[in-house]
Design a protein around this motif. Structure first.
Motif, short mmCIF file in Angstrom:
data_model
loop_
_atom_site.label_atom_id
_atom_site.label_comp_id
_atom_site.label_asym_id
_atom_site.label_seq_id
_atom_site.Cartn_x
_atom_site.Cartn_y
_atom_site.Cartn_z
N LEU A 161 0.92 -1.27 -0.01
CA LEU A 161 0.10 0.00 -0.17
C LEU A 161 0.87 1.23 -0.03
N ILE A 162 0.69 2.09 -0.83
CA ILE A 162 1.23 3.51 -0.94
C ILE A 162 0.33 4.64 -0.53
N ALA A 163 0.38 5.40 0.53
CA ALA A 163 -0.23 6.39 0.94
C ALA A 163 0.21 7.74 0.43
N ILE A 164 -0.51 8.57 -0.48
CA ILE A 164 0.07 9.70 -1.12
C ILE A 164 -0.60 10.90 -0.61
N ASP A 165 0.00 11.77 -0.25
CA ASP A 165 -0.51 13.29 0.04
C ASP A 165 -0.82 14.00 -1.30
N ILE A 166 -1.78 14.79 -1.39
CA ILE A 166 -1.64 15.41 -2.68
C ILE A 166 -1.18 16.75 -2.93
N ASP A 167 -1.52 17.73 -2.27
CA ASP A 167 -0.80 19.04 -2.42
C ASP A 167 0.58 19.25 -1.92
N GLY A 168 1.41 19.44 -3.04
CA GLY A 168 2.87 19.60 -2.64
C GLY A 168 3.78 18.22 -2.85
N THR A 169 2.80 17.35 -3.15
CA THR A 169 3.60 15.63 -3.27
C THR A 169 2.92 15.25 -4.68
N LEU A 170 1.68 14.71 -4.65
CA LEU A 170 1.15 14.12 -5.89
C LEU A 170 1.22 15.33 -7.16
N LEU A 171 0.52 16.54 -6.74
CA LEU A 171 0.47 17.58 -7.85
C LEU A 171 1.77 18.42 -7.82
N THR A 172 1.99 18.88 -9.02
CA THR A 172 2.93 19.87 -9.36
C THR A 172 2.51 21.26 -8.92
N PRO A 173 3.31 22.01 -8.78
CA PRO A 173 2.88 23.53 -8.15
C PRO A 173 1.67 24.13 -8.98
N GLU A 174 1.35 23.57 -10.15
CA GLU A 174 0.32 23.93 -11.09
C GLU A 174 -0.73 23.26 -10.72
N ARG A 175 -1.09 22.23 -9.65
CA ARG A 175 -1.78 21.59 -9.32
C ARG A 175 -2.33 20.53 -10.49
N THR A 176 -1.40 20.01 -11.03
CA THR A 176 -1.63 18.86 -11.83
C THR A 176 -0.99 17.77 -11.72
N ILE A 177 -1.28 16.73 -12.27
CA ILE A 177 -0.57 15.27 -12.16
C ILE A 177 0.30 15.09 -13.48
N SER A 178 1.74 15.01 -13.20
CA SER A 178 2.55 14.80 -14.44
C SER A 178 2.27 13.39 -15.20
N PRO A 179 2.67 13.31 -16.35
CA PRO A 179 2.07 12.17 -17.02
C PRO A 179 3.08 10.86 -16.40
N ASN A 180 4.19 11.20 -15.98
CA ASN A 180 5.25 10.12 -15.31
C ASN A 180 4.44 9.67 -13.96
N VAL A 181 4.10 10.42 -13.35
CA VAL A 181 3.62 10.07 -11.94
C VAL A 181 2.31 9.28 -12.16
N GLN A 182 1.35 9.73 -13.30
CA GLN A 182 0.15 9.12 -13.43
C GLN A 182 0.58 7.62 -13.83
N GLN A 183 1.54 7.67 -14.83
CA GLN A 183 1.65 6.18 -15.53
C GLN A 183 2.21 5.39 -14.41
N THR A 184 3.10 5.95 -13.52
CA THR A 184 3.87 5.17 -12.59
C THR A 184 2.77 4.50 -11.54
N ILE A 185 1.93 5.25 -10.99
CA ILE A 185 0.76 5.08 -10.18
C ILE A 185 -0.20 3.83 -10.90
N GLN A 186 -0.58 4.06 -12.13
CA GLN A 186 -1.22 3.25 -12.73
C GLN A 186 -0.29 1.63 -12.75
N THR A 187 0.83 1.81 -13.06
CA THR A 187 1.78 0.49 -13.09
C THR A 187 1.63 -0.22 -11.75
#
Length: 269
Positions: free
Chosen positions: A5-31
């Motif tokens: 199990l991986i617990a991930i904070d959102i603001d300042g962690t999952l999201l970029t400063p622009e409040r988006t999820i980068s393609p790399n982070v999105q694909q890694t989480i999917q994998t």
């Protein structure tokens, strides 16, 4: 022992400063999810303010979970079913509201479906927060507040320097009575003493029959501290505050440079 199990904070962690999820982070989480790892977003936001990210990450299926309101509420992602909700009473509201006036800062109150403020000069930070978490903002005087409201959390908010000074004035008995934590330089969150990300993560782990050694927790700010301490693998973002970095087992890259993807790829490769 492998990470389950991986617990991930959102603001300042999952999201970029622009409040988006980068393609790399999105694909890694999917994998990671495809490999059977549970991904749990842990946030101070309500469920409404997380839905878009859960959808983007395919985390709305049966068996997916989310921890909201800084751990005050644990829910199933697909149905919204509440697993645990550590609320505050109207007596708590009156006490916290009075304290905010004594120390001279703005305050707002959050329920599952709305935000309330009794400040006629509504703080710009409250307006910003309502927009980000997608909750309606309502002005109510203290006397007008519905006494049957179920309160998830309250927040003292103000310019960082004003809030710094206010925090110094808050008595120890108040800090002992509630969970009091700084989630942003301009936010001081106040919750039921039983509510925190770490306590919510522990409860979820017990439901899923997982040991701390099977859990990774990733965050950047004070409200992430106890879940990072609880997890077998506590990860601080490169942009994390010093206190979080000191508590973590690992310091990954920043949220600008896909730190979440970097550490997950390292452990799941």
């Amino acid at each position: 022992m492998s990470i389950k199990l991986i617990a991930i904070d959102i603001d300042g962690t999952l999201l970029t400063p622009e409040r988006t999820i980068s393609p790399n982070v999105q694909q890694t989480i999917q994998t990671a999810k495809e490999k059977g790892v549970k991904i749990v977003l842990c946030t101070g936001r309500p469920l409404a303010g997380v839905r878009a990210y859960l959808k983007a990450l395919n985390l709305e299926e049966k068996g997916d979970y989310v921890l909201t309101y800084n751990g005050a509420l644990a829910q199933e992602s697909d149905s919204g079913k509440v697993l645990a909700h550590h609320t505050m009473s109207m007596d708590d509201f009156y006490e916290i509201e009075e304290m905010s006036r004594k120390v001279g800062v703005h305050l707002h109150t959050t329920t599952i479906d709305a935000m309330y403020t009794a400040n006629r000069d509504i703080s710009a930070y409250t307006v910003r927060e309502a927009f980000i978490v997608e909750l309606p903002l309502k002005f109510r005087t203290v006397e007008e507040m519905d006494k049957d409201l179920t309160i998830s959390k309250m927040m003292m908010i103000d310019d960082p320097a004003i809030l710094d000074a206010a925090v110094e004035k808050i008595p120890q008995w108040f800090k002992d009575k509630y969970t009091v934590l700084r989630s942003e330089p301009f936010f001081l969150e106040i919750l039921n003493k039983s509510a925190s990300k770490g306590q919510a993560l522990k409860s979820l782990a017990e439901i899923l029959h997982l040991e701390p050694a099977e859990i990774m927790a990733i965050g950047d700010n004070e409200n992430d501290l106890d879940m990072i301490e609880y997890a077998g693998v506590g990860v601080a973002m490169g942009n994390a505050i010093p206190k979080v970095k000191e508590a973590a087992n690992i310091i990954t890259d920043t949220n600008v440079n896909d730190g979440v993807a970097t550490v997950i790829q390292e452990y799941l490769s």
